[in-house]
Design an enzyme around this catalytic site. Sequence first.
Site, short mmCIF file in Angstrom:
data_model
loop_
_atom_site.label_atom_id
_atom_site.label_comp_id
_atom_site.label_asym_id
_atom_site.label_seq_id
_atom_site.Cartn_x
_atom_site.Cartn_y
_atom_site.Cartn_z
CD1 TRP A 1 50.80 -11.97 -6.27
CD2 TRP A 1 52.99 -12.34 -6.20
NE1 TRP A 1 51.10 -12.83 -7.29
CE2 TRP A 1 52.44 -13.08 -7.28
CE3 TRP A 1 54.36 -12.41 -5.97
CZ2 TRP A 1 53.22 -13.88 -8.10
CZ3 TRP A 1 55.13 -13.21 -6.80
CH2 TRP A 1 54.56 -13.94 -7.84
CE1 TYR B 1 45.23 -13.13 -7.66
CE2 TYR B 1 47.02 -11.58 -8.01
CZ TYR B 1 46.27 -12.66 -8.43
OH TYR B 1 46.56 -13.27 -9.61
#
Length: 773
Positions: free
Chosen positions: A125, A123
């Site tokens: 990050w 995802y």
Amino acid sequence: MDDTIGFPDPGLDLSDGFKPHTSHWGVFSARQSEAGLEVRAYAGDPDPNGIIGNFPGALRHQARIAQPAIRRGWLERGPGPDDRRGRDEFVSVSWEKALDLLGDELGRIRDTRGPGAVFGGSYGWSSAGRFHHAQSQVHRFLNIAMGGYVRSVNTYSSGASSVLLPQILAGYEDITKRNVTWEQIAENTDIVLAFGGMALKNSMVAGGSISKHVERGAMEAARQRGCAFILFSPLRDDLPVEAGAEWMTCLPGTDTALMLGIVHTLVSEGLHDQAFLDRYTEGWPVFLRYLTGESDGQAKHAEWAAAICGVDADTIRELARRAAGKRALITVSHSLQRAEHGEQPVWMGMVLAAALGQIGLPGGGYAYSLGAIGYYGRRVNDVPGPTLGQGRNGVRDFIPVARIADMLLNPGTTYRYNGETRTYPDIRLVYWAGGNPFHHHQDINRLRKAFAKLDTFVVHELAWTATARHADIVLPSTMTLEREDIGYSTNDPLMVAMHQIAEPFGLARDDYDIFADLAERLGAREPFTEGRTSRQWLEHLYEPTRASLQSRGLEAPDFDEFWRRGSLVVPQQPDDGGRLRSFREDPVNHPLPTPTGRIEIHSAKIAAHGDADCPGHPVWLEKTDMPKPGAPCFLVANQPVTRLHSQLDFGGHSLGAKHRGREVARMNPRDADARGIRDGDIIRLFNERGACLAAVHVTDGIAAGVVQLPTGAWYDPMDPEDDAPLCVHGNPNVLTRDIGTSSFAQGCTGQLTTVEVEKFTGNLPPIRAFDPV
């Protein structure tokens, strides 16, 4: 304001052996000494983020993964569905064995099932560095070595809005990154209606590096000039005290009804900007028939809205009068659309801004999610930044990001998305690097069942997160401090040379080196690496920035000089309001990228989809998950203050905010007293999906009928053998519902659900989330 937001860069303090580095939560410098890791914030940051305090305790924590590990069941029985994931033990192996076994499995899937049987998770990050960006690395590897992968689209943060906004107003980045800036607010805005607020904990982080946290200072400057901030939220700290906000506690999930009541007042009292609506918008007459009740028999007047949202009708009317004729800014937070029917408040906020006639003016109009992420509300850089090419994905299939459990549990079934009927692919292998779905996905007990369906689950991780514990093959990756990189954000002018601060933990390796060796086993090393080492890639990725600076006659240091200095300030584009300003000034020659080229209050395209849960204009839709009188509370599961998502939850800054080892929930005194709960107690939150423990802080800073528990506490099941074990650490996603916002956007609904709360009186189980495996 110039001192807060502007540059030049005061420079990173690199004395006494400190080296430059950066993160999603701030630029800093660090050094290793006999005392351990020392970090100090960037001197040019007026409001440094305390999350950098998580690094010292995390660097050598026992939760770090020291060497490759394979789940015993997979090692002994081979690939295949297995409900022992998350319950089985791991066997440590050498890098050579781990990569040989994984290379064979990737080859098997590629050659027998094809790349369409692979889902590339990751995802993002994981790092502010642009080369060692795990998401880019794994997608590049899967594209080049496997021929592609099934991807995800959109984000958990903005799943509904990122599908909706381009169809009714402008591109997502046009609205969030090239629209209203903090400088404009400080200098021009008269009144801000902040639906869901603009909490500093959210703007303290950014998708890339962030050098200056300016939001607090901008709001304070605006307030001192006379700007009024009005907060609509169950949480008082969703605006900082510097904003001096008026706090209104509308019922969670009812903001759309409140906005409808405000617009109805504007229209009924002749306060709306009809000239703006006529010139710039499409579909106002259709929406007006709904607003007045002509189309459904119910006028959306202030009394109607008050009965739904809990804000007094006279207050609603006064809000309309206060905003009319002013430089008014309507902001709608990510949180509002992370719930059932999340498209509606985003759309209705835009309609409110259009009715006030302020869209496209400096500091006025509509700013979706301003304050949600540190690069929203900032100028855009005017030179290209480092970008790692990901190659070409040979697989066309995708899913909305929050539908992963549906996909794994229901291959071959159909679902609606953005006007299409799509089919879930049959995924046999998931490859995850740089993310933790057991943090950000809803209904974790359902997610466990979904991952049990796979043949193989591969994870790169620096620590034993719940995701790693549910994997089959776990490869230890380095922490950002253990490698070199370039830190950069498109909306921050400070590019940072991220020096290596510490040696890798145990046998941890960079993702790039892992993928290079895997690519060799799949016959693709050369196309994956292009013959470059990590340092050579950094030099290569820096070159477009240097060349752009040189072409403009600006200082353009070579890579070695940039690396020696530790940072470089790049030019930014003017604060000109972007596409929305151009459209307002000349709608004929600068139309919006919507089907009609105008602001779509009613969208014929969306209406034609025929989806009842997202019709052609914003409407009030009843929620299915609402507390009953005298029964459960709303649960607000929002972002944490002391960490980014779940990252470094074992760091000192994060641990210091826990109580008796648990995450801390907040509760209103009225609700606590009714349940015999006192400040500091351990409570049990539960519903039909699961249960967790948390400590409680009783405070009047939260609305009655609401309990707030931040996300990010690592999932820690008391008895992993149970199908729905108690999470003893306080992860709210054992409670949240795994459904889409609507059949239009299929966004995440994890912000809001209902729970019951009781004082926990049993023997307090230990926290094992950070134990080594």
